[in-house]
Each structure stands twice: as C-alpha cells, then as structure tokens.
Design an enzyme around this catalytic site. Structure first.
Site, PDB file in Angstrom:
ATOM      1  N   SER A  45      -4.643   6.908   2.871  1.00 55.70           N
ATOM      2  CA  SER A  45      -4.994   5.855   1.920  1.00 55.70           C
ATOM      3  C   SER A  45      -6.514   5.730   1.779  1.00 55.70           C
ATOM      4  O   SER A  45      -7.183   6.705   1.431  1.00 55.70           O
ATOM      5  CB  SER A  45      -4.340   4.535   2.354  1.00 55.70           C
TER       6      SER A  45
ATOM      7  N   ASP B  73       5.224   5.697  -4.062  1.00 59.30           N
ATOM      8  CA  ASP B  73       4.074   4.978  -3.516  1.00 59.30           C
ATOM      9  C   ASP B  73       3.511   4.074  -4.617  1.00 59.30           C
ATOM     10  O   ASP B  73       2.976   4.545  -5.611  1.00 59.30           O
ATOM     11  CB  ASP B  73       3.005   5.993  -3.058  1.00 59.30           C
TER      12      ASP B  73
ATOM     13  N   HIS C  42       4.301   4.028   0.650  1.00 57.03           N
ATOM     14  CA  HIS C  42       2.890   4.245   0.961  1.00 57.03           C
ATOM     15  C   HIS C  42       2.642   4.548   2.432  1.00 57.03           C
ATOM     16  O   HIS C  42       1.669   5.225   2.761  1.00 57.03           O
ATOM     17  CB  HIS C  42       2.090   3.000   0.553  1.00 57.03           C
TER      18      HIS C  42
END
Length: 250
Positions: free
Chosen positions: A106, A193, A232
């Site tokens: 991320s 995601d 995610h």
C-alpha cells in the site's frame, strides 16, 4: 523474524542479539518489509505474511517508521525515508551477499519504490522488489480512495488535491521512479481492492514495462480474482501466494 528452520527448538528459549546477527549472515534470503499507512508492524494481516515468509525460509525485518507502533518522534515524509535508509544500511552491514528483497504494501509501495530507485542509482539494486497493492502516484490514489472519491464531483477537485499534496507527492511517486528500478519486480494486487484500486497497480505495471530500460530484469504482475476475497489486506491468506513467491525467487 528468523526463518522457521533457524529458530531454537523451544519457543521460550531466549535469543541473543549476537544470535540474530550471526543468523543474518547465513545466506538465506532477507526481506525488509515496509508497511502501509494504518496501524503498525503488528497488524494481523502483516503477522500472517511474516509467518508465511519465515516458513518459506526468509529472514523478515519489519519496519515501523517514526510515529508508528513503538517508534518515537513525529511522522514526516523525510523522516520515513530516513528510517528506511537507516534500517537498510543496518541490514546490509549484517547480511553480506545474502539475497536481499524489499517488500512494500500500500503506502509502503510508494516508499519502497522511491527508495529502491535511489539505491539502484547510487549503490546497486537489491535482489528484488515486491509491491503489494501498489498505486501509480499519490494524487491518483487520494482521489480514488473511498474518503477522496466524494470530492470528485466538485469542479477543479484535482487541482485542489494537487495543491494540498504538492509537497508530499514526490516521496511516494512510483510512476516516476520505477523506471530506475532495474532489479526483478513482482506486483501483487487483488481485483476487489477498494482502498488502492486494481487499475492503479495496472497503470504502474504498464508504465514500468514502457519506461524501464531493455536491460532491466523482468517485471511480473499477479492479480487475485475477486472471488478469492483478498481485498486490500488479505493477499497473505491466499493459497496461491507461496508458489508465486517461490517462482519469483527462482
């Protein structure tokens, strides 16, 4: 975190700093893990990934940037990159010629791409870079994030975001920096995601394919279908991940 095969037979045996330093020189692969924006290195999905990696034979060193977890001081972009550089140099002094990988998740993909680009140009690339749920650049990610999307209905919203993040964006600008990352790259991204949309990872991959020099090592993108429910944070739970990583290492 030591590879499972290196750990003492009894979990409650105390391990000295000297033991860790010696183990880091055992030529097993080492991963420096740069986590995302929320929580700390101890979040459950991160711990699940560490468990998988040490079972596969990796040393894992997870970094909490300043202001995260039990690391002191105030979080700043400059400070985060200083922290990553400090841990990297500390590790390289101890790992010798062991295979060395940088893994970002991320927000950590922006940090690790910019940092890897810098060391590839100045010191020599690591063995490989793994980007889990990456974005192409900070502005696109902020505008596509669930908290940012409602603002898209406003006229000139992109200009406002651009102004707000103008000083911060270069620290996480993967699409500008990835062309200088010439070691092998593995991109992992789930189609479901909603925090960092899958198409932003695809944009980064396409830019890398277009801009990296012909002499660069391979880049691969692996997508996880929505039916797997990885979202995610949960790629670490995918049954496909061990074989994907083994193939990448080979």
């Amino acid at each position: 975190m030591l590879p499972t095969s290196v750990r003492p037979a009894r979990e409650d045996d105390e391990i000295s700093a000297e033991f860790f330093d010696k183990a880091l020189r055992d030529h097993r692969p080492v991963i420096m893990y740069c986590h995302g924006n929320s929580g700390s290195r101890a979040n459950p999905h991160r711990v699940e990934l560490y468990k998988l990696l040490i079972r596969l034979g990796f040393h894992v060193v997870a970094v909490d940037y300043r202001g995260y977890g039990d690391s002191s001081s105030h979080t700043t972009p400059d400070g985060i990159h200083d922290d990553v550089r400090t841990v990297y140099r500390w590790l390289r002094e101890r790992t010798g010629d062991s295979p060395f990988y940088i893994w970002g998740h991320s927000l950590g993909t922006g940090i690790s791409t910019v940092f890897t680009s810098k060391i590839c140009r100045e010191e020599g690339c690591p063995t490989g870079l793994v980007l889990e749920a990456p974005f192409n650049n900070l502005l696109d990610e902020v505008m596509r994030h669930p908290f940012g999307m409602p603002w898209n209905i406003l006229p000139y919203s992109r200009g406002y975001f651009d102004q707000a993040f103008n000083s911060t964006a270069p620290y996480f600008q993967s699409d500008v920096n990835i062309e200088h990352v010439t070691c092998p790259i593995l991109i992992l991204h789930a189609e479901d995601d909603w925090i960092v949309p899958h198409d932003l990872g695809r944009k980064l991959y396409d830019i890398a394919v277009e801009k990296r020099p012909a002499s660069a090592d391979p880049i691969q993108m692996v997508s996880f279908h929505s039916e797997e429910g990885c979202g995610h944070k949960n790629i670490a739970y995918s049954s496909k991940l061990p074989s994907i990583l083994s193939d990448f290492i080979k």
